[in-house]
Design a protein around this motif. Structure first.
Motif, mmCIF file in Angstrom:
data_model
loop_
_atom_site.group_PDB
_atom_site.id
_atom_site.type_symbol
_atom_site.label_atom_id
_atom_site.label_comp_id
_atom_site.label_asym_id
_atom_site.label_seq_id
_atom_site.Cartn_x
_atom_site.Cartn_y
_atom_site.Cartn_z
ATOM 1 N N TRP A 29 0.831 -1.193 0.000
ATOM 2 C CA TRP A 29 0.000 0.000 0.000
ATOM 3 C C TRP A 29 0.871 1.249 0.000
ATOM 4 N N GLY A 30 0.368 2.293 -0.648
ATOM 5 C CA GLY A 30 1.032 3.589 -0.615
ATOM 6 C C GLY A 30 0.470 4.435 0.511
ATOM 7 N N ALA A 31 0.963 5.643 0.613
ATOM 8 C CA ALA A 31 0.563 6.529 1.708
ATOM 9 C C ALA A 31 -0.926 6.861 1.657
ATOM 10 N N THR A 32 -1.450 7.092 0.445
ATOM 11 C CA THR A 32 -2.865 7.461 0.305
ATOM 12 C C THR A 32 -3.772 6.313 0.738
ATOM 13 N N PRO A 40 -7.143 7.416 9.042
ATOM 14 C CA PRO A 40 -7.692 8.641 8.457
ATOM 15 C C PRO A 40 -7.356 9.912 9.247
ATOM 16 N N ASP A 41 -6.964 9.753 10.516
ATOM 17 C CA ASP A 41 -6.676 10.931 11.334
ATOM 18 C C ASP A 41 -5.231 11.426 11.196
ATOM 19 N N ILE A 42 -4.371 10.645 10.535
ATOM 20 C CA ILE A 42 -2.974 11.038 10.341
ATOM 21 C C ILE A 42 -2.829 11.636 8.940
ATOM 22 N N PRO A 43 -2.188 12.792 8.795
ATOM 23 C CA PRO A 43 -2.020 13.392 7.467
ATOM 24 C C PRO A 43 -1.228 12.486 6.526
ATOM 25 N N SER A 45 0.939 13.307 4.356
ATOM 26 C CA SER A 45 2.351 13.697 4.302
ATOM 27 C C SER A 45 3.150 13.058 5.442
ATOM 28 N N THR A 46 2.533 12.893 6.598
ATOM 29 C CA THR A 46 3.201 12.244 7.728
ATOM 30 C C THR A 46 3.439 10.775 7.421
ATOM 31 N N ILE A 47 2.453 10.121 6.830
ATOM 32 C CA ILE A 47 2.597 8.713 6.467
ATOM 33 C C ILE A 47 3.687 8.558 5.415
ATOM 34 N N GLN A 48 3.686 9.450 4.423
ATOM 35 C CA GLN A 48 4.698 9.402 3.363
ATOM 36 C C GLN A 48 6.096 9.603 3.951
ATOM 37 N N TYR A 49 6.240 10.550 4.837
ATOM 38 C CA TYR A 49 7.529 10.817 5.465
ATOM 39 C C TYR A 49 7.976 9.618 6.302
ATOM 40 N N THR A 50 7.042 8.979 6.994
ATOM 41 C CA THR A 50 7.358 7.798 7.796
ATOM 42 C C THR A 50 7.908 6.687 6.913
#
Length: 138
Positions: A29-32, A40-43, A45-50
């Motif tokens: 899975w990707g960040a989106t 759904p509560d985490i942005p 961009s934060t997931i992508q950066y992680t």
């Protein structure tokens, strides 16, 4: 689990980071998708950066922050706290002398506010004369 708010902004805990990285590795899975399906509560961009920082981290622990190290050590901070507790009327310039003028006056002020210690100037009170004392007693 909601993100933990630090001084620099929201920061994910280790367990949430591990879950995000696991979903990316096992399901592809990707960040989106991770945001829509599980967090759904985490942005996004934060997931992508992680995900991009995953290789740099060890055991999903936060990386040390960049910047100059603190000039006052923990021992200095504890000493200042103890000194203020023992002598609440001590002046900031005297506290500076206690730590060998390692920092500026505003740094001591900021430190006392971080510790929850508020210092204020004593009010100047007129001296109580024996006549005033007698009148008050009556």
């Amino acid at each position: 689990m909601p993100p933990i708010r630090g001084k620099k902004g929201p920061e994910l805990d280790c367990l949430t980071r591990a879950k995000i990285c696991e979903l990316h590795a096992t399901n592809g899975w990707g960040a989106t998708t991770i945001k829509k399906q599980r967090f759904p509560d985490i942005p996004r961009s934060t997931i992508q950066y992680t995900l991009t920082q995953e290789a740099k981290r060890q055991k999903q622990q936060s990386l040390p922050r960049s910047g100059q190290p603190r000039k006052l050590t923990e021992e200095d901070r504890d000493y200042i706290y103890d000194t203020i507790q023992k002598k609440p009327s001590i002046l900031i310039k005297d506290l500076l002398g206690e730590v060998d003028f390692k920092v500026h006056r505003m740094s001591i002020w900021r430190l006392t506010h971080e510790m929850g210690l508020r210092k204020w100037r004593k009010t100047q009170r007129p001296t109580l004369t024996p006549t005033h004392a007698e009148k008050r007693l009556r």
